[in-house]
Write a protein that holds these residues in place. Structure first.
Motif, short mmCIF file in Angstrom:
data_model
loop_
_atom_site.label_atom_id
_atom_site.label_comp_id
_atom_site.label_asym_id
_atom_site.label_seq_id
_atom_site.Cartn_x
_atom_site.Cartn_y
_atom_site.Cartn_z
N PRO A 47 23.26 -4.84 4.69
CA PRO A 47 22.69 -4.47 5.99
C PRO A 47 22.41 -2.97 6.01
CG PRO A 47 24.61 -5.86 6.29
CD PRO A 47 24.59 -5.44 4.84
N ASP A 48 21.58 -2.54 6.93
CA ASP A 48 21.27 -1.11 7.03
C ASP A 48 22.42 -0.33 7.65
OD1 ASP A 48 18.13 -0.75 6.42
OD2 ASP A 48 18.56 -2.73 7.24
N TRP A 49 23.09 -0.95 8.62
CA TRP A 49 24.16 -0.28 9.34
C TRP A 49 25.27 -1.29 9.58
CZ3 TRP A 49 23.23 1.48 15.11
CH2 TRP A 49 24.34 2.16 15.59
N ILE A 50 26.48 -0.91 9.28
CA ILE A 50 27.64 -1.77 9.49
C ILE A 50 28.66 -1.02 10.34
CG2 ILE A 50 29.66 -2.85 8.39
CD1 ILE A 50 27.85 -3.65 6.09
N ILE A 51 29.24 -1.75 11.28
CA ILE A 51 30.33 -1.20 12.10
C ILE A 51 31.54 -2.10 11.95
CG2 ILE A 51 31.09 -0.59 14.43
CD1 ILE A 51 28.09 -0.22 15.16
N GLU A 52 32.67 -1.49 11.61
CA GLU A 52 33.94 -2.21 11.55
C GLU A 52 34.84 -1.64 12.63
OE1 GLU A 52 34.56 -4.83 9.91
OE2 GLU A 52 33.49 -4.79 7.99
N ILE A 53 35.53 -2.52 13.35
CA ILE A 53 36.49 -2.13 14.37
C ILE A 53 37.87 -2.40 13.79
CG2 ILE A 53 37.29 -2.52 16.73
CD1 ILE A 53 34.34 -3.69 17.19
N VAL A 54 38.65 -1.35 13.64
CA VAL A 54 39.93 -1.42 12.96
C VAL A 54 40.97 -2.16 13.82
CG1 VAL A 54 41.82 -0.03 11.99
CG2 VAL A 54 39.45 0.76 11.79
N SER A 55 41.72 -3.02 13.16
CA SER A 55 42.90 -3.62 13.78
C SER A 55 44.10 -3.22 12.94
CB SER A 55 42.76 -5.14 13.84
OG SER A 55 42.72 -5.67 12.53
N SER A 56 45.29 -3.50 13.43
CA SER A 56 46.48 -3.07 12.69
C SER A 56 46.53 -3.67 11.29
CB SER A 56 47.76 -3.42 13.46
OG SER A 56 47.81 -4.81 13.71
N SER A 75 28.65 1.34 -2.48
CA SER A 75 28.05 0.86 -3.74
C SER A 75 26.92 -0.14 -3.51
CB SER A 75 29.12 0.26 -4.65
OG SER A 75 29.66 -0.91 -4.10
N ALA A 76 26.90 -0.79 -2.34
CA ALA A 76 25.82 -1.74 -2.03
C ALA A 76 24.62 -1.07 -1.35
CB ALA A 76 26.36 -2.84 -1.12
N ASN A 77 24.72 0.24 -1.11
CA ASN A 77 23.65 1.01 -0.47
C ASN A 77 23.44 0.70 1.01
OD1 ASN A 77 22.98 2.56 -2.78
ND2 ASN A 77 21.92 0.78 -3.60
N VAL A 78 24.54 0.45 1.72
CA VAL A 78 24.48 0.40 3.18
C VAL A 78 24.09 1.81 3.62
CG1 VAL A 78 25.86 0.16 5.29
CG2 VAL A 78 26.16 -1.46 3.39
N ARG A 79 23.14 1.92 4.53
CA ARG A 79 22.65 3.25 4.93
C ARG A 79 23.65 4.00 5.82
NH1 ARG A 79 17.16 1.85 7.66
NH2 ARG A 79 17.14 4.10 8.03
N GLU A 80 24.34 3.27 6.70
CA GLU A 80 25.25 3.91 7.65
C GLU A 80 26.44 3.00 7.89
OE1 GLU A 80 25.03 6.12 12.01
OE2 GLU A 80 23.21 5.50 11.00
N TYR A 81 27.63 3.60 7.98
CA TYR A 81 28.85 2.83 8.19
C TYR A 81 29.71 3.55 9.23
CZ TYR A 81 33.42 0.69 7.03
OH TYR A 81 34.63 0.05 7.07
N TRP A 82 30.08 2.82 10.29
CA TRP A 82 30.96 3.37 11.31
C TRP A 82 32.29 2.63 11.27
CZ3 TRP A 82 28.43 4.40 16.74
CH2 TRP A 82 27.32 5.25 16.60
N ASP A 132 27.08 8.70 7.07
CA ASP A 132 25.63 8.65 6.90
C ASP A 132 25.39 8.61 5.39
OD1 ASP A 132 22.89 8.95 6.79
OD2 ASP A 132 22.86 10.87 7.83
N MET A 133 25.50 7.42 4.83
CA MET A 133 25.44 7.28 3.37
C MET A 133 24.03 7.43 2.83
SD MET A 133 28.50 4.58 2.62
CE MET A 133 28.29 3.34 3.86
N GLU A 134 23.05 7.17 3.68
CA GLU A 134 21.66 7.32 3.25
C GLU A 134 21.37 8.77 2.87
OE1 GLU A 134 17.34 5.82 4.76
OE2 GLU A 134 18.68 6.60 6.31
N HIS A 135 21.96 9.71 3.60
CA HIS A 135 21.73 11.13 3.34
C HIS A 135 22.90 11.78 2.60
CE1 HIS A 135 19.04 10.19 6.79
NE2 HIS A 135 18.20 10.76 5.95
N ASP A 136 23.87 10.95 2.18
CA ASP A 136 25.02 11.42 1.43
C ASP A 136 25.74 12.57 2.13
OD1 ASP A 136 26.75 11.05 -0.69
OD2 ASP A 136 25.73 12.50 -1.98
#
Length: 183
Positions: free
Chosen positions: A105-114, A130-137, A150-154
Motif C-alpha cells: 500500500p502507499d500509506w500504512i497506519i498501525e495503532i499500537v496495543s500492548s 523493504s516493500a517500498n511503502v511510501r509512508e508509515y505511521w 516518510d519512506m518515499e523521501h527517506d
C-alpha cells in the motif's frame, strides 16, 4: 549423542485461510502471529483516522482508497508476508483484488496495543520499508504519540503528539488534527 533440536513448523497462506472464523493472524516468513481483539480506544482511533482520510479522498475525488482492518495485504509476490495493517491506503487499483492488496500500500497506519509494540515498531517497520511503502505511521495510544516515517523521501522519522495537526506526506494538503480525536 544429543538429539537434534525440534524444527519449528513452517506455516503457509493456506494455514491462515484455515483458521477458525473470526481469528485474526498475520504470516511472516512461515510463522503465524495471532492478534488479540482491539480495545475501545484502538477502535476510536481507527474510526477517526478512517473517516478523516476517507472524507479527504472523497472530497478531492482522489484515486486512492482507504481500507480499515481486517484487510489482507500481501507485501510480496511469494505470499510469505500476509499482514492486516490497521489502515491501508492504496492508490494503485491494479494492486487490489478479491483477496485484498497484492503489493505494498502507499500509506500504512498501525495503532499500537500492548501486545503489538515489538511487531509495529520493529518487524513491520522493516517489512514496510523493504516493500517500498511510501509512508508509515505508528500511532501509540499509551504514549499518545504518532511516529511518521516518510519512506518515499527517506526522511528521518518525525514524532508528534495527540495535540498536533499532522501532514500526510503522500498528499499535498491532507492534515489530520489529532486534537479532534476524542479519547
Amino acid at each position: 549423542m544429543t538429539p537434534a533440536p525440534a524444527q519449528k513448523k513452517s506455516y503457509t497462506i493456506d494455514d491462515i485461510y484455515s483458521l477458525p472464523e473470526g481469528s485474526r493472524a498475520e504470516l511472516i516468513d512461515g510463522q503465524i502471529y495471532y492478534m488479540a481483539p482491539p480495545n475501545t480506544n484502538h477502535q476510536r482511533i481507527l474510526s477517526f483516522l478512517h473517516l478523516e482520510i476517507g472524507n479527504y479522498i472523497r472530497l478531492k475525488k482522489g484515486a486512492c482508497e482507504v481500507f480499515p482492518a481486517p484487510f489482507a495485504v500481501f507485501l510480496f509476490a511469494d505470499d510469505s508476508k500476509y499482514l492486516e495493517p490497521d489502515i491501508s491506503i492504496v492508490c494503485d487499483k491494479h494492486k487490489l483484488n478479491d483477496h485484498g492488496c497484492s503489493g505494498a500500500p502507499d500509506w500504512i497506519i498501525e495503532i499500537v496495543s500492548s501486545g503489538s509494540k515489538r511487531m509495529d515498531y520493529y518487524t513491520k517497520l522493516s517489512l514496510y520499508r523493504s516493500a517500498n511503502v511510501r509512508e508509515y505511521w505508528i500511532v501509540d495510544p499509551m504514549k499518545q504519540t504518532i511516529l511518521v516515517y516518510d519512506m518515499e523521501h527517506d526522511s528521518a522519522p518525525a514524532i508528534y503528539s495527540f495535540a498536533d495537526n499532522i501532514k500526510a506526506n503522500i498528499y499535498d494538503d491532507l492534515w489530520i488534527d489529532f486534537r479532534k480525536l476524542n479519547l
